[in-house]
Design an enzyme around this catalytic site. Sequence first.
Site, PDB file in Angstrom:
ATOM      1  N   ASP A   1      54.624  23.304  95.569  1.00  0.00           N
ATOM      2  CA  ASP A   1      54.254  22.101  94.811  1.00  0.00           C
ATOM      3  C   ASP A   1      52.766  21.859  95.047  1.00  0.00           C
ATOM      4  OD1 ASP A   1      56.927  21.198  93.798  1.00  0.00           O
ATOM      5  OD2 ASP A   1      57.347  21.272  95.932  1.00  0.00           O
TER       6      ASP A   1
ATOM      7  N   GLU B   1      53.191  24.952  99.572  1.00  0.00           N
ATOM      8  CA  GLU B   1      52.250  25.213  98.478  1.00  0.00           C
ATOM      9  C   GLU B   1      52.961  25.410  97.144  1.00  0.00           C
ATOM     10  OE1 GLU B   1      49.696  28.432  99.700  1.00  0.00           O
ATOM     11  OE2 GLU B   1      48.287  27.013 100.603  1.00  0.00           O
TER      12      GLU B   1
ATOM     13  N   HIS C   1      66.640  24.645 102.160  1.00  0.00           N
ATOM     14  CA  HIS C   1      66.709  26.103 102.085  1.00  0.00           C
ATOM     15  C   HIS C   1      65.679  26.659 103.065  1.00  0.00           C
ATOM     16  CE1 HIS C   1      63.100  25.601  99.732  1.00  0.00           C
ATOM     17  NE2 HIS C   1      63.752  24.775  98.931  1.00  0.00           N
TER      18      HIS C   1
ATOM     19  N   HIS D   1      62.224  25.076 103.382  1.00  0.00           N
ATOM     20  CA  HIS D   1      62.110  23.874 104.222  1.00  0.00           C
ATOM     21  C   HIS D   1      62.124  24.259 105.705  1.00  0.00           C
ATOM     22  CE1 HIS D   1      64.066  21.953 100.580  1.00  0.00           C
ATOM     23  NE2 HIS D   1      62.990  21.216 100.740  1.00  0.00           N
TER      24      HIS D   1
HETATM   25  O1  PAF Z   1      58.488  17.866  97.555  1.00  0.00           O
HETATM   26  C1  PAF Z   1      59.414  17.044  97.726  1.00  0.00           C
HETATM   27  O2  PAF Z   1      60.543  17.387  98.082  1.00  0.00           O
HETATM   28  C2  PAF Z   1      59.139  15.565  97.483  1.00  0.00           C
HETATM   29  O3  PAF Z   1      58.252  15.398  96.436  1.00  0.00           O
HETATM   30  C3  PAF Z   1      58.681  14.822  98.743  1.00  0.00           C
HETATM   31  C4  PAF Z   1      57.355  15.364  99.249  1.00  0.00           C
HETATM   32  C5  PAF Z   1      59.728  14.937  99.828  1.00  0.00           C
HETATM   33  C6  PAF Z   1      58.476  13.331  98.424  1.00  0.00           C
HETATM   34  O4  PAF Z   1      59.649  12.732  98.001  1.00  0.00           O
END
Ligand code: PAF
Length: 279
Positions: free
Chosen positions: A150, A148, A34, A37
Site C-alpha cells: 500500500d 510497501e 497472512h 503481516h
Molecule cells: O493497511 C491496512 O490494513 C489499513 O489501511 C490500516 C493501516 C491498518 C489502517 O486501518
Amino acid sequence: MRTFKKSKKINAFLMKKQEAGMHIGFVPTMGALHEGHLSLIEQAKKYSDLVVCSIFVNPLQFNRKEDLVNYPKRIVEDTKLLEGAGCNCLFIPEVEEVYPQPPKIKFDFGSIGVGMEADYRPGHFNGVAAVIDRFFKILNPDFAFFGEKDFQQLAIVRWLVHSTHSATQIIPCNTKRYNSGLAMSSRNFRLNESELAIAAKIYQALSFALENKEILMPEEIISKCKSMLAIDFSVDYFQIADENTMLPLKSWSDSNHPRAFVAAYLNGIRLIDNLSLID
Ligand code: PAF
C-alpha cells in the site's frame, strides 16, 4: 500475548513499559492476517522490546459499504498466528473506543493525496489518516510498520507523522509475494485457485514495466500494461509516478524514483500492487 479492548487500559499499560525504558513497535492491521503481516511483526521484533498489533476494520476508510461488510473476519485464526509470531499485545477495540466522537478532521495531503487510490476511493486516505492518528495517540509507539504494497498509504502515513510532529518512526517493509509474484493480501482469501493464478498477471505487468523502461516511454508502458491486464481484469489504473510526490511521469527524466502502480478488479475483488522501476 495480552489482549486489550479498551484504549485507556492499553495506553496505561504501554506508558508504564515506556517509562521502564522499553521501545514499543506497532503493526496496525484490519485482520485476516497472512504472511505479509507476519513479516511486519518479524520486523517489529527486531526494532522493539514490545510488539503491539491492532486488528480494527476501520469503517472510515471504506468508500464502498459492501467492502466493509464483506471484509474477511478471522479473529480466532489471527490470534493464533500472532501468538505463533511472538507478538506481545493485541489491541482489538470496538469502533466507539477508537472514535468516542466521530472525527471531523479533513486532511489536505497535497499531491500524494491526488490520483490513483485517492481518485478511485474518495475519502479513503482521510479515513486511514484518521485511524492512524487515533492509534498513535492511544499507543504512542516508538516505531510503526507499514507494508510497501500500500505504497500511497505509506506516503500518507509519513505525511501524517510529519504534519502532526509525531515522534513515531515509520518503518517501510517490503511486499511479501508468492512464488508467482502475486502480492500477499487479505483480499486473496476471496480468490479461488484459478483466480489466484490469474491474479499473478498483475505482477507480470509490473515486471514488464521494469524490463521495458529503457526502450519505452512511460505512456507506452502504461497503455501496453493496461491492454495486457484488460483481458482478465477490469483495470482502475495503471500508472507510473514518482514514489515521493506520486505525480505521474510524462518522461523518465521527470523522476529519479519512478514506480509503477496498479489497481484492478478480478471477478469483483479489487487488487492493488506496485513496483519500483529502479533496478
Ligand atoms: O493497511 C491496512 O490494513 C489499513 O489501511 C490500516 C493501516 C491498518 C489502517 O486501518
